[in-house]
Every structure is written in structure tokens, then in C-alpha cells.
Design an enzyme around this catalytic site. Structure first.
Site, PDB file in Angstrom:
ATOM      1  N   HIS A 376     -20.144  17.123  54.055  1.00  0.00           N
ATOM      2  CA  HIS A 376     -21.452  16.559  53.533  1.00  0.00           C
ATOM      3  C   HIS A 376     -22.602  16.411  54.365  1.00  0.00           C
ATOM      4  O   HIS A 376     -23.549  15.803  54.287  1.00  0.00           O
ATOM      5  CB  HIS A 376     -21.128  14.940  53.539  1.00  0.00           C
ATOM      6  N   LYS A 567     -33.074   4.506  51.165  1.00  0.00           N
ATOM      7  CA  LYS A 567     -31.970   5.449  52.037  1.00  0.00           C
ATOM      8  C   LYS A 567     -31.870   5.145  53.352  1.00  0.00           C
ATOM      9  O   LYS A 567     -32.785   4.301  53.824  1.00  0.00           O
ATOM     10  CB  LYS A 567     -32.276   6.967  51.559  1.00  0.00           C
ATOM     11  N   ARG A 568     -30.967   5.533  54.055  1.00  0.00           N
ATOM     12  CA  ARG A 568     -30.780   5.626  55.484  1.00  0.00           C
ATOM     13  C   ARG A 568     -32.136   6.074  56.201  1.00  0.00           C
ATOM     14  O   ARG A 568     -32.641   6.830  55.494  1.00  0.00           O
ATOM     15  CB  ARG A 568     -29.332   6.067  56.047  1.00  0.00           C
ATOM     16  N   LYS A 573     -34.801  12.830  56.913  1.00  0.00           N
ATOM     17  CA  LYS A 573     -35.200  12.440  55.678  1.00  0.00           C
ATOM     18  C   LYS A 573     -36.716  11.826  55.405  1.00  0.00           C
ATOM     19  O   LYS A 573     -37.384  11.681  54.309  1.00  0.00           O
ATOM     20  CB  LYS A 573     -34.405  11.076  55.466  1.00  0.00           C
ATOM     21  N   THR A 675     -28.005  11.481  46.550  1.00  0.00           N
ATOM     22  CA  THR A 675     -27.593  10.779  45.342  1.00  0.00           C
ATOM     23  C   THR A 675     -28.329   9.813  44.684  1.00  0.00           C
ATOM     24  O   THR A 675     -28.544   9.437  43.359  1.00  0.00           O
ATOM     25  CB  THR A 675     -26.151  10.092  45.462  1.00  0.00           C
ATOM     26  N   LYS A 679     -29.749   8.817  40.764  1.00  0.00           N
ATOM     27  CA  LYS A 679     -29.951   7.203  40.231  1.00  0.00           C
ATOM     28  C   LYS A 679     -31.353   7.081  39.758  1.00  0.00           C
ATOM     29  O   LYS A 679     -31.668   6.338  38.379  1.00  0.00           O
ATOM     30  CB  LYS A 679     -29.676   6.049  41.427  1.00  0.00           C
TER      31      LYS A 679
END
Ligand code: 26Q
Length: 836
Positions: A376, A567-568, A573, A675, A679
Site C-alpha cells: 500500500h 484524509k490523514r 498529500k 479511496t 467516495k
């Protein structure tokens, strides 16, 4: 002994049979009353929503019990091949809504509660999120289980029953505070303790060699201190198909003997302390979403999961097949969710060798035919390593076996590439050095017949980069399985208004066949349909804006574009890039550069690892900027910014439905898949994103016109790195210059001198791995494109509809069918029908 076997008694099968409980309103109301009044002993004076919740939860759980038993029975009777999904994390969220949806009793439950003057929504809100995961990897495991139950695949999840899940996040003075999440405090009606299946897990001690009856030298692990693993089962209902699969979570308990020994020697306090140490193993989830290396307790947790799960499977196997393992590999598959459960490779070997008395080759053949590994991450620094010293102390016999696996593996490699010592060094499971390390990913690759990434790009980059030498050696192992999300929770459950509109337009099949959503394309130009779509989105934005107001005290106007990144918090990111854009917009407002302005509400949320300084600084920057922007009268509704505290599954259920613009802006080549992006897409948000992870596939499906692209590609990132000069990007871009000036002026940290120095330095650092400066310009431009598109209501509606319509590929139903087709090869099994 708390659990004594029955000796004189025998329970009569014909009499103990389960009743089939009604799914109608009055049966549900009756059972609710029974639980509420008789089991829980409450009445109309009850002022807490907890007891109604508990009573209705038991009522619903009862309706899963019979189906659960029939599913188990079918798997047993068929003696079918099964898969075990081993994961340190299962981020389940709430169970009740999902159970109601999958049983098809939402209306009945609502009516039944209404009968007692109760509102379903309020009662449901009493349920704690089961937050047994950090983020994507844990939630993926939860979606997988939902899809496997719906596809009626014999798959069982194995995980850890942490007493404390992911910490709750509070924001105080614009900073993250971690609060322990004691989610089991009020009990958990969804779990069933199964002390009859407990296992003994060994730690410490040493390896002893001895001669067996036949004169062969064998090894055994002795002088260990042992901990009990007690399983708790959680039902996983399929969608309206009577299948109920199992998630089995292990909890650590001190052994009775151990306590007794200490107790008899008179050291009461030591005995209690030792009990604590044993039970500590499953006390808390590690709140890092990239590996935190070297923590002994974490390795204990990992082995605890691996050993308990494998022993559980072998117990079941031996009950049916005795010591005949000839069929074992044909009937069992272990899917390793990242390297976290990869001790399983060595543990299965240990049991086959030491306890079953098998020869190495046979044991290795079985092991490598049953293990499959999913990676991952693309960040090399996130690959798990454990010092051999720690391993030797904690799991000495496992380390012996890992050394042997490595020796045999390296000898194969050297047959293929004789004399290539560099290659041997690079591929060795043991990283040499002053403190040698076990490379868990290499152990997982060598021990598995399948290695997969989680999006096309990710799998490609694994083959070209991180695992290139393993790919060259065994190319056939490598494959891709693009992630997904379950549309039951992430559309049908979390977006009832859209569900209704879709059902009305194309029927209900999409709930079990998401490709059906393509039928929506035929309606994209239909005025009435567009209007409906718009109303649904508005309604969901209203719901989201109430959440934001309650949790952040910020008013979001539903006419604005809702721009969301949840998100984290991690540098790769690039929440930082997002907030730089916000600062840029603020700067434009202050300069009066607001021609054709589109009002914008920016929502950011996510947890930082408690020890991750940069991520915590980024949260602080977001919150500080939000305070300045929201309290500036001259800004008004042009721009609002909020940081939503304690982002979690149940919050996402509201957030994704109410989002217009989905921020997926990681540095290309760093996000394995993502992911959340799926969504949002499913719920009709348009993505602004880089060519990273599954974004690429999202764009392919949605079409270029319905995806707002910016930024360097993965290969351009690597190219640009060679002589990266962030200060030049700033210097040559007036907007960037002004943004940096504002940030550096202390405008957002008036009484906190230097609070954001680390951040500004990171942007200007020529070795900034996340290349924030390189993507600033294209990001700002893309945001402008997004705003323009949004201001054209019709165009935006079309983009929104097409995103939902094209999201079929991102169902975990598709993902699970691919895992099953290529890796597991399971047959669909229907629950047994009990004879009347
Ligand atoms: C490991 C060792 C010690 C402590 C913590 C950990 C640890 C825990 C969690 C390491 C990694 C994680 C979680 C990783 C994760 O969530 N990865 C995400 O997985 C998603 C599902 O495949 C992808 O969509 C995301 O791209 C990826 O970041």
C-alpha cells in the site's frame, strides 16, 4: 477455568434450533420493547439515547444470528476453499445503519422506534465509530468485507480488538490534541466473545534442538512466556442475500497458569503487573499511517495477530482433516494487508515444521501457495523493518526460520545471477549493517505467490522501482488490483436523497452492480433530472454545512462551491498546497481582485500522527488561516475556511455527499491509490487532482472534461528533482510571491513568532520531496478553471452527474471479483437452508 465443558448434559439439536425472527415492524417493536424494558430495565424515564440504541442494536443483531449460523454451516459443509484477510486495521465505523440496509429493514426499524416516540437518526447517533484503523488501508479492509459478504465469498477477516482505537482529535488553540478513544466503554453489542476458540501465543524464550523418534534433528521453541488470544466475532452481513460472514478480532488475556505461579510464590503485585503487561498487547492502535519503526509493542501486536489467526485456521483444519495437509494449500489463502501481518509467513512455517513435523520443502511449498501480499505504499521510508536483535529477543524461533528462508532464497538468486553480490545484498531479507534489520516487505514477497499494488500506476511503479529486482526474478507474482469502496455504505447509505433519485431513474440494481450507473448518462441533458440532481446536492450541502457549523462554528453558505480535502495529514498529500491556494484567494480579496468571483467554502480535515511535527504545523497553519479569513469582515461570504476536528468514517458519510470539489492533490507517484477520491466521485463531486494513484483511473473513467487536472506527472517529478529550484518558481510568479510574503509576514501568526518557519523553509527547500512550489502555478490555474466551471451551473451539474455515472469501476465488488479471479479462486457459497 471460566469455561467448563459439559459432561453430563448434551444440548438437543432439535430443540435448540433458532427461530426465524420477523423483519416486520411489529416483530421489531416487540423485541425492542423486550430488550429495553426487560433486559436493560429502562422505561419512559430513560433520558439517554444509549439504551434505546443498545436495545435496537440487539434486536437487529438477533436477526443476523440465524443467517450467520447458516453461512458458517454452509462453509463447513461444503469444505470449500476459503480466504483469510489478515489486517492490523479494520476501520469499520458504525455497524447499525449498515446492518439495517443490508437486511432491508430501515423503514421497519424507523417505524418501530417511532412507535415508542423515538427518532432513528438520534438513536443511531449514539453508536461509537469502531475506529480500529488509521485511514485508507483500514477502511479498505472494511469495504472488502462488505463486498465479499455481498458476493457470498467465503472470506473471513482477522484483526485485533484494540481497547483504544484511533485517538479522538480535538483542536485547542489551533493545535491537535489527542484524546484516547475508549470505544468499548459502553459495551459493544456487535461482538460475540468466543472463549472456546482461544489460542496460546508464545513470546521470548529460545530455540532448542532435539532428536525425534526417527533420529532427525528438530527444533522447538521453549521457555516462552505465553499470552492468551481470545477471539471476538463480528457479523458481516451481505446485501439482502442471507450471507453473514465473520470478522474475528483477537484480544490479549493473561494466562491463568501464569498468574497462579506468581501468585503462589507470594508476589501478588508482580502477578497483577504481569497480567497487565500481557493484556497491554491489544490495548491501543498505533496512530501512524506510515510505519513507525522499532517499537517492540507493535511487533508483539503483529505477531499476536499472525500467530492467533494461523493457529485458529490450523485448529479448524485439523478438526476436519487430522494431520493430512495434502489439500491445505488448495483450500486456504491468506491475504496480507501490507507487511503488518507478514510474520504469518514464518509462523506458518514454524508450525508446519516444529509442530506438524513436516520437512522444509513441503512446508515451504504449502506456505508459498497460501500467502498473498498487498502493498500500500510507494514511500521507501515507509517500508517496515525490524532489528534482528529485537526479533531474536521476542521471536527467536521465527528469526531462525527467516534466516533459513533468506539463505535458500539468496541461493536461488545466485543461481540465476552468479557472482552478483550487489544484487544479493540488495535483495536480502536481512539488511546488513551495524544493527541488521529484517525487511518485512521482502519476507512477504518471497513468501507469497501473489504481490499486488492498489492502483495501475502504483503497481507499475512497484515493478519499475521499489521492487524491481523482485519483479525481474519472479515477474509472474506481480499484479494490480485497483482499490474500490463499497457503494452500500458510500452511496446507498450515506446519501439517501441521491439513492432515491438514482433508484427512480435507473432502478435499484446498482446497489449490487455499480456499472449500472452508466445508465445515468442517458439523462445527463434532461432538465428535470438535472434539477433534481441539483436539489439533492443542495440538500446534502445543507446537512454538511450544519455539521461544519456545529463542529467548527463556521457558517458555510450552500450557494458557494464546497471545496473539500479530508484524509490523514501528511506532507505528500499536500494539504499545504491547498492552504497556499486559500492564502492566495485571501490575498486577491484584499487587493480587490474579485471580478467574476465564485464564493468558496474550503473544508479540510484529518488527523496527524502524534509525533509528526510538520503535519501538526500544517494543521496549525490551516486553523490560523481560517481564523484570520473567517473573522475578516471584508471577506464575508467570498471565502470561508474550516478545519473539521476528529475526521472519521461517520463524518465522511456526511462530508462526501455534500462536496462539490474533491481535492486529490498528492505529489505524483506518492499516493498508492487513495479511496476518498472514489467516495467523492460516487457522490457526484468533481475531482481537482494530480496524475497520482487511482486519480488516473478516475479521470479515464469520468473523461478529461469532467476532471480538473494539474501538476507534474510522476516521471516529471523525478526529472524536476534533478535541479529543483523552488525560489525561482516563487520569484517568477507574482501570485506565489504575494502568497509567500503574506505567509512570512506573520499575518497568520501575529503572537506566535516563527510558528510557520519550518513550513516556509520546506517550500523553499531545493530537496523538498513533495515539490509544493513546482505545482503551485498549475494548481492555482486549475482552481480557477474549477471556479469557472462551477459558476456555469448547467456545466457543473453535467460534470457532477457524469462523475457518479462513471464511478462503477470503483466498487469494491469489482475489486473483490478481481482478487477472487486472479488470486483466491473461491466459489460462491450460499447459506444452507435449514429443514423445517
Ligand atoms: C506500520 C508499522 C508501525 C506503525 C504503523 C504502521 C502503519 C500503519 C498504517 C503503516 C501504514 C499504515 C496505513 C497505510 C495506508 O493507509 N495506506 C493507504 O492505503 C490505501 C488503501 O490501499 C491507499 O488508498 C492509500 O493510497 C495509502 O496511503
Amino acid at each position: 477455568m471460566a469455561f467448563q465443558p459439559l459432561k453430563k448434559s448434551k444440548i438437543k439439536k432439535s430443540v435448540i434450533k433458532m427461530k426465524t425472527l420477523g423483519l416486520d415492524t411489529s416483530s421489531i417493536a416487540n423485541d425492542f420493547q423486550q430488550y429495553f424494558c426487560h433486559t436493560l430495565g429502562r422505561d419512559q424515564t430513560c433520558f439517554s439515547s444509549h439504551y434505546p440504541y443498545e436495545a435496537i442494536a440487539y434486536t437487529i443483531r438477533d436477526r443476523l444470528m440465524e443467517r450467520w449460523k447458516r453461512t458458517r454451516h454452509a462453509y463447513e459443509k461444503n469444505d470449500c476453499k476459503r480466504t483469510f484477510y489478515l489486517s492490523m486495521e479494520f476501520l469499520m465505523g458504525r455497524a447499525m445503519g449498515n446492518a439495517m440496509l443490508n437486511l432491508g429493514i430501515e423503514n421497519e426499524v424507523e417505524e418501530a422506534l417511532h412507535h415508542f416516540g423515538l427518532h432513528l437518526e438520534e438513536v443511531m447517533d449514539s453508536e461509537h465509530d469502531a475506529g480500529l484503523g488509521n485511514g485508507g488501508l483500514g477502511r479498505l479492509a472494511a469495504c472488502f468485507l462488505d463486498s465479499c459478504a455481498t458476493l457470498q465469498l467465503p472470506v473471513r477477516g482477522f484483526g485485533i480488538r484494540y481497547e483504544y482505537g484511533m485517538f479522538r482529535q480535538r483542536i485547542e488553540n489551533c493545535e491537535q490534541i489527542e484524546i484516547p478513544d475508549h470505544w468499548l466503554r459502553d459495551g459493544n453489542p456487535w461482538e460475540l466473545e468466543r472463549p472456546e476458540y482461544q489460542q496460546t501465543i508464545q513470546f521470548g524464550g529460545y530455540t532448542e534442538h532435539y532428536r525425534d523418534d526417527k533420529g532427525n534433528t528438530r527444533a522447538r521453541w521453549v521457555s516462552t512466556y505465553d499470552v492468551m488470544a481470545v477471539p471476538y466475532d463480528i457479523p458481516i452481513p451481505g446485501y439482502r442475500n442471507n450471507t453473514v460472514n465473520t470478522l474475528r478480532l483477537w484480544s490479549a488475556k493473561a494466562t491463568d497458569e501464569f498468574n497462579l505461579e506468581e501468585f503462589n510464590s507470594g508476589s501478588y503485585t508482580e502477578a497483577v503487573a504481569a497480567k497487565n503487561a500481557a493484556e497491554n498487547i491489544t490495548m491501543v492502535l498505533y496512530p501512524n499511517d506510515t510505519s513507525e519503526n522499532g517499537k517492540e509493542l507493535r511487533l508483539r501486536q503483529q505477531y499476536f495477530l499472525a500467530s492467533a489467526s494461523i493457529k485458529d485456521i490450523l485448529r479448524e483444519w485439523k478438526e476436519k482433516h487430522g494431520n493430512d495437509f495434502s489439500q491445505f494449500a488448495d483450500k486456504n489463502c491468506f491475504q496480507l494487508n501490507d507487511t503488518h501481518p507478514s510474520c504469518s509467513v514464518a509462523e506458518l512455517m514454524r508450525i508446519l515444521l516444529d509442530e506438524q513435523g513436516m520437512e522444509w520443502d513441503e512446508a515451504w511449498s504449502i506456505t508459498t501457495k497460501t500467502m498473498a501480499y498487498t502493498n500500500h505504499t510507494l514511500l521507501p521510508e515507509a517500508l517496515e523493518k525490524w532489528s534482528t536483535q529485537l526479533f531474536k529477543q521476542l521471536l527467536p524461533r521465527l528469526l531462525d526460520i527467516i534466516y533459513e528462508i533468506n539463505a535458500r532464497f539468496l541461493s536461488e538468486v545466485s543461481c540465476r545471477w552468479p557472482g552478483d553480490s550487489e544484487r544479493l545484498k540488495a535483495m536480502s531479507i536481512i539488511e546488513e549493517g551495524p544493527d541488521p534489520q529484517v525487511r518485512m516487505a521482502y519476507l512477504a514477497i518471497v513468501g507469497s505467490f501473489s504481490v499486488n499494488g492498489v492502483a495501475e500506476l502504483h503497481s507499475q511503479l512497484l515493478k519499475e522501482g521499489l521492487f524491481k529486482q523482485f519483479y525481474d526474478f519472479t515477474p509472474d507474482k506481480f499484479n494490480n488490483k485497483t482499490n474500490g469502496v463499497t457503494q452500500r455504505r458510500w452511496l446507498a447509505w450515506c446519501n439517501p436523497a441521491l439513492k432515491k433519485l438514482i433508484n427512480h431513474t435507473i432502478g435499484k440494481e446498482w446497489v449490487v452492480d455499480l456499472d449500472q450507473l452508466t445508465q445515468l448518462k442517458a439523462h445527463v441533458n434532461n432538465k428535470k433530472f438535472q434539477q433534481h440532481w441539483h436539489q439533492v446536492k443542495l440538500q446534502n450541502k445543507q446537512r454538511l454545512s450544519e455539521l461544519v457549523f456545529n463542529d467548527c462554528g463556521v457558517k458555510f453558505d450552500t450557494d458557494s462551491i464546497f471545496d473539500v480535502q479530508v484524509k490523514r495529514i501528511h506532507e505528500y498529500k499536500r494539504q499545504l498546497l491547498n492552504i497556499l491556494h486559500v492564502i492566495h484567494l485571501y490575498d486577491r480579496i484584499k487587493r480587490g481582485d474579485t471580478k467574476n468571483w465564485v464564493n468558496r467554502c474550503v473544508l479540510i480535515g484529518g488527523k496527524s500522527a502524534p509525533g509528526y511535527y510538520m503535519a501538526k504545523s500544517i494543521i496549525k497553519l490551516i486553523c490560523n488561516v481560517a481564523n484570520v479569513v473567517n473573522n475578516d469582515k471584508s471577506v464575508g461570504d467570498l471565502l470561508k475556511v474550516a478545519f473539521i476536528p476528529n475526521y472519521r468514517v461517520s463524518a465522511m458519510e456526511i462530508i462526501c455527499a455534500g462536496t462539490d470539489l474533491s481535492e486529490q492533490i498528492s505529489t505524483a507517484g506518492k499516493e498508492a491509490s487513495g479511496t476518498g477520491n472514489m467516495k467523492f466521485m460516487m457522490n457526484g463531486a468533481v475531482t481537482i487532482g494530480t496524475l497520482d494513484g487511482a486519480n488516473i483511473e478516475i479521470r479515464e473513467e469520468a473523461g478529461e472534461d469532467n476532471f480538473i487536472l494539474f501538476g507534474l506527472t510522476a516521471s516529471e517529478v523525478e526529472e524536476t528533482k534533478k535541479n529543483y529550484n523552488p525560489e525561482a518558481y516563487i520569484r517568477n510568479d507574482d501570485d506565489f510571491m504575494r502568497t509567500m510574503k503574506l505567509l512570512e509576514s506573520g499575518h497568520f501568526n501575529q503572537f506566535e513568532l516563527g510558528a510557520f518557519d519550518a513550513i516556509t523553509h520546506s517550500i523553499k527547500n531545493p530537496y523538498d520531496p513533495w515539490m509544493v512550489a513546482a505545482d503551485f502555478r498549475t494548481y492555482i490555474d486549475a482552481q480557477k478553471v474549477a471556479a469557472e466551471a462551477f459558476s456555469d451551473k448547467k456545466r457543473w451539474l453535467k460534470m457532477s452527474i457524469l462523475n457518479t455515472a462513471c464511478s462503477g469501476r470503483f466498487s469494491t465488488d469489482r475489486t473483490m471479483m478481481e482478487y477472487n479471479r486472479d488470486i483466491w479462486k473461491l466459489k460462491k457459497i450460499l447459506p444452507t437452508v435449514e429443514k423445517k
